[in-house]
Write a protein that holds these residues in place. Sequence first.
Motif, PDB file in Angstrom:
ATOM      1  N   ALA A  57       0.830  -1.210   0.000  1.00  0.00           N
ATOM      2  CA  ALA A  57       0.000   0.000   0.000  1.00  0.00           C
ATOM      3  C   ALA A  57       0.863   1.257   0.000  1.00  0.00           C
ATOM      4  CB  ALA A  57      -0.927   0.000   1.213  1.00  0.00           C
ATOM      5  N   ILE A  58       1.883   1.287   0.863  1.00  0.00           N
ATOM      6  CA  ILE A  58       2.792   2.438   0.909  1.00  0.00           C
ATOM      7  C   ILE A  58       3.469   2.608  -0.446  1.00  0.00           C
ATOM      8  CG2 ILE A  58       4.878   3.381   1.972  1.00  0.00           C
ATOM      9  CD1 ILE A  58       2.465   3.355   3.846  1.00  0.00           C
ATOM     10  N   PHE A  59       3.961   1.502  -0.993  1.00  0.00           N
ATOM     11  CA  PHE A  59       4.654   1.535  -2.276  1.00  0.00           C
ATOM     12  C   PHE A  59       3.733   2.070  -3.375  1.00  0.00           C
ATOM     13  CE2 PHE A  59       6.160  -0.836  -6.134  1.00  0.00           C
ATOM     14  CZ  PHE A  59       7.342  -0.125  -6.294  1.00  0.00           C
ATOM     15  N   GLN A  60       2.478   1.602  -3.396  1.00  0.00           N
ATOM     16  CA  GLN A  60       1.532   2.067  -4.404  1.00  0.00           C
ATOM     17  C   GLN A  60       1.242   3.554  -4.254  1.00  0.00           C
ATOM     18  OE1 GLN A  60      -1.886  -0.617  -5.267  1.00  0.00           O
ATOM     19  NE2 GLN A  60      -0.879  -2.073  -3.895  1.00  0.00           N
ATOM     20  N   CYS A  61       1.181   4.028  -3.016  1.00  0.00           N
ATOM     21  CA  CYS A  61       0.942   5.445  -2.775  1.00  0.00           C
ATOM     22  C   CYS A  61       2.118   6.317  -3.216  1.00  0.00           C
ATOM     23  CB  CYS A  61       0.662   5.698  -1.287  1.00  0.00           C
ATOM     24  SG  CYS A  61      -0.930   5.081  -0.709  1.00  0.00           S
ATOM     25  N   LEU A  62       3.311   5.737  -3.260  1.00  0.00           N
ATOM     26  CA  LEU A  62       4.507   6.500  -3.600  1.00  0.00           C
ATOM     27  C   LEU A  62       4.801   6.537  -5.099  1.00  0.00           C
ATOM     28  CD1 LEU A  62       6.920   5.403  -0.729  1.00  0.00           C
ATOM     29  CD2 LEU A  62       5.800   7.620  -1.017  1.00  0.00           C
ATOM     30  N   VAL A  63       4.135   5.690  -5.872  1.00  0.00           N
ATOM     31  CA  VAL A  63       4.353   5.701  -7.321  1.00  0.00           C
ATOM     32  C   VAL A  63       3.990   7.087  -7.866  1.00  0.00           C
ATOM     33  CG1 VAL A  63       3.591   4.774  -9.542  1.00  0.00           C
ATOM     34  CG2 VAL A  63       4.018   3.234  -7.616  1.00  0.00           C
ATOM     35  N   GLY A  64       4.928   7.708  -8.575  1.00  0.00           N
ATOM     36  CA  GLY A  64       4.717   9.052  -9.097  1.00  0.00           C
ATOM     37  C   GLY A  64       5.054  10.159  -8.117  1.00  0.00           C
ATOM     38  N   GLU A  65       5.508   9.785  -6.908  1.00  0.00           N
ATOM     39  CA  GLU A  65       5.796  10.773  -5.865  1.00  0.00           C
ATOM     40  C   GLU A  65       7.277  10.786  -5.476  1.00  0.00           C
ATOM     41  OE1 GLU A  65       3.701  12.900  -4.742  1.00  0.00           O
ATOM     42  OE2 GLU A  65       1.665  12.090  -4.900  1.00  0.00           O
ATOM     43  N   TYR A  66       8.134  10.271  -6.348  1.00  0.00           N
ATOM     44  CA  TYR A  66       9.512  10.034  -5.937  1.00  0.00           C
ATOM     45  C   TYR A  66      10.291  11.304  -5.605  1.00  0.00           C
ATOM     46  CZ  TYR A  66       8.411   5.380  -7.617  1.00  0.00           C
ATOM     47  OH  TYR A  66       7.812   4.165  -7.796  1.00  0.00           O
ATOM     48  N   ILE A  67       9.881  12.454  -6.161  1.00  0.00           N
ATOM     49  CA  ILE A  67      10.592  13.692  -5.839  1.00  0.00           C
ATOM     50  C   ILE A  67      10.005  14.396  -4.616  1.00  0.00           C
ATOM     51  CG2 ILE A  67      11.274  14.038  -8.250  1.00  0.00           C
ATOM     52  CD1 ILE A  67       9.117  16.261  -8.382  1.00  0.00           C
ATOM     53  N   ASN A  68       8.925  13.840  -4.072  1.00  0.00           N
ATOM     54  CA  ASN A  68       8.243  14.474  -2.945  1.00  0.00           C
ATOM     55  C   ASN A  68       8.558  13.750  -1.640  1.00  0.00           C
ATOM     56  OD1 ASN A  68       6.854  16.409  -4.582  1.00  0.00           O
ATOM     57  ND2 ASN A  68       5.483  14.770  -5.239  1.00  0.00           N
ATOM     58  N   PRO A  69       9.252  14.420  -0.721  1.00  0.00           N
ATOM     59  CA  PRO A  69       9.642  13.768   0.530  1.00  0.00           C
ATOM     60  C   PRO A  69       8.444  13.314   1.363  1.00  0.00           C
ATOM     61  CG  PRO A  69      10.860  15.820   0.211  1.00  0.00           C
ATOM     62  CD  PRO A  69       9.774  15.796  -0.816  1.00  0.00           C
ATOM     63  N   ILE A  70       8.614  12.177   2.037  1.00  0.00           N
ATOM     64  CA  ILE A  70       7.601  11.662   2.948  1.00  0.00           C
ATOM     65  C   ILE A  70       7.712  12.374   4.289  1.00  0.00           C
ATOM     66  CG2 ILE A  70       6.826   9.617   4.216  1.00  0.00           C
ATOM     67  CD1 ILE A  70       8.065   7.916   1.982  1.00  0.00           C
ATOM     68  N   GLU A  71       6.582  12.838   4.811  1.00  0.00           N
ATOM     69  CA  GLU A  71       6.577  13.365   6.177  1.00  0.00           C
ATOM     70  C   GLU A  71       6.464  12.209   7.175  1.00  0.00           C
ATOM     71  OE1 GLU A  71       4.963  17.310   7.204  1.00  0.00           O
ATOM     72  OE2 GLU A  71       3.431  16.148   8.287  1.00  0.00           O
ATOM     73  N   LYS A  72       5.520  11.305   6.897  1.00  0.00           N
ATOM     74  CA  LYS A  72       5.416  10.086   7.704  1.00  0.00           C
ATOM     75  C   LYS A  72       4.563   9.071   6.963  1.00  0.00           C
ATOM     76  CE  LYS A  72       1.332  11.282  10.508  1.00  0.00           C
ATOM     77  NZ  LYS A  72       0.796  11.414  11.884  1.00  0.00           N
ATOM     78  N   ILE A  73       4.682   7.816   7.373  1.00  0.00           N
ATOM     79  CA  ILE A  73       3.778   6.784   6.878  1.00  0.00           C
ATOM     80  C   ILE A  73       2.942   6.290   8.049  1.00  0.00           C
ATOM     81  CG2 ILE A  73       5.401   6.091   5.077  1.00  0.00           C
ATOM     82  CD1 ILE A  73       5.825   3.480   6.732  1.00  0.00           C
ATOM     83  N   ILE A  74       1.773   5.795   7.741  1.00  0.00           N
ATOM     84  CA  ILE A  74       0.870   5.263   8.760  1.00  0.00           C
ATOM     85  C   ILE A  74       0.532   3.829   8.375  1.00  0.00           C
ATOM     86  CG2 ILE A  74      -1.321   5.547   9.966  1.00  0.00           C
ATOM     87  CD1 ILE A  74      -1.220   8.526   8.953  1.00  0.00           C
ATOM     88  N   LEU A  75       1.046   2.878   9.152  1.00  0.00           N
ATOM     89  CA  LEU A  75       0.755   1.462   8.932  1.00  0.00           C
ATOM     90  C   LEU A  75      -0.516   1.101   9.690  1.00  0.00           C
ATOM     91  CD1 LEU A  75       4.308  -0.096   9.448  1.00  0.00           C
ATOM     92  CD2 LEU A  75       3.173   0.314   7.268  1.00  0.00           C
TER      93      LEU A  75
END
Length: 383
Positions: A154-172
């Motif tokens: 799910a995290i990986f799918q959410c990050l597709v297309g977002e590689y230049i945008n830093p993550i603030e946090k993930i929620i498992l």
Amino acid sequence: MKKKIAILGSTGSIGTQALDVIAANSDIFEVEVLTAQSNADLLIEQAVKFKPNVVVIGEETLYDKVNAALEPLDIKVYCGQKSLASVVENENIHTVLTALVGYSGLIPTINAIKAGKHIALANKETLVVAGEIVTKLAIENKIDILPVDSEHSAIFQCLVGEYINPIEKIILTASGGPFRGKDRSFLKNVKKEQALKHPNWDMGAKITIDSASMMNKGLEVIEAKWLFDLKPEQIEVIVHPQSIVHSLVQFEDGSIKAQLGLPDMKLPIQYALGFPRRLKSDFPRFDFINYPNLTFEKPDLETFRNLSLAFEALKKGGNMPCILNAANEVAVDAFLRDKIGFLEMSDVIEFCMQTINFIEKPSLEDYIETDKSTRQAALNKIK
């Protein structure tokens, strides 16, 4: 050309579902290798159906049985842990799905990475035990580690297309397992039969017990650190009983992306094997009307101490997550054999984390020795 897949642990829950995915997409995938530890009958059945080039049975005493059954099909049969660890180097393999249980997945995964094989990772313990070494090897060998756990997918799918945008946090997200909302007085007397009844997912015994104790989520927290290059404070866990929202990513602008779907492991398996394509499927579709209430709550870290122990191991780093994992594997096995109670699993893990020698920058040999010494200490504690 078809992608040739090696499935390590083909007779387990993930392995059997992966074969269903492959069967439904036989124009895209082909089975090259199947392995199992001791379920010879199912391994033979799978090999007859999918006709891999190679089969490995871990239990050496079962070699003759498997070989006799598959010899007429011209399928190569090997046995033992060394064969399991080396078969992943087969030049025809494109992707190795590591669906082995626990620490046993580490060396085969490392060997596969060194051989340049892409990894579909369903064995979170590989990154829990030796995340720094494994991720460094993946970068050096220019291979992908694609997550199969529903949360990390799910995290990986959410990050597709977002590689230049830093993550603030993930929620498992965590389902909370069969004992969500229960207190320690209740958990003190639970039996394995109760712990093995997960409300949402159909999984193997070890991962089901881990889910009941929240250790599964703790292991996923550590895995997420390495998969997505995160700091401990960037990882949050929230209990979501319906298991529809599989996990979320919050970006620096405050926006949150989530991946939703019915609890079905075939979807993350198919996504990992087919990436970067989304393959058409006939999986059941999620309908919001059938789930009018999606709820979320904080995890109870005092009752389910395993999750807090995992965060502690993550923050400490070094070989501490390896200690956590080895102690947990021994404790879960003891609980399944009625040697210790449910709450005592956390006691065993904490004891090992406090007594096993800490190594800040371990080598692979250090991890192997840590695993060995921790298991012995855990067994001694249980006795």
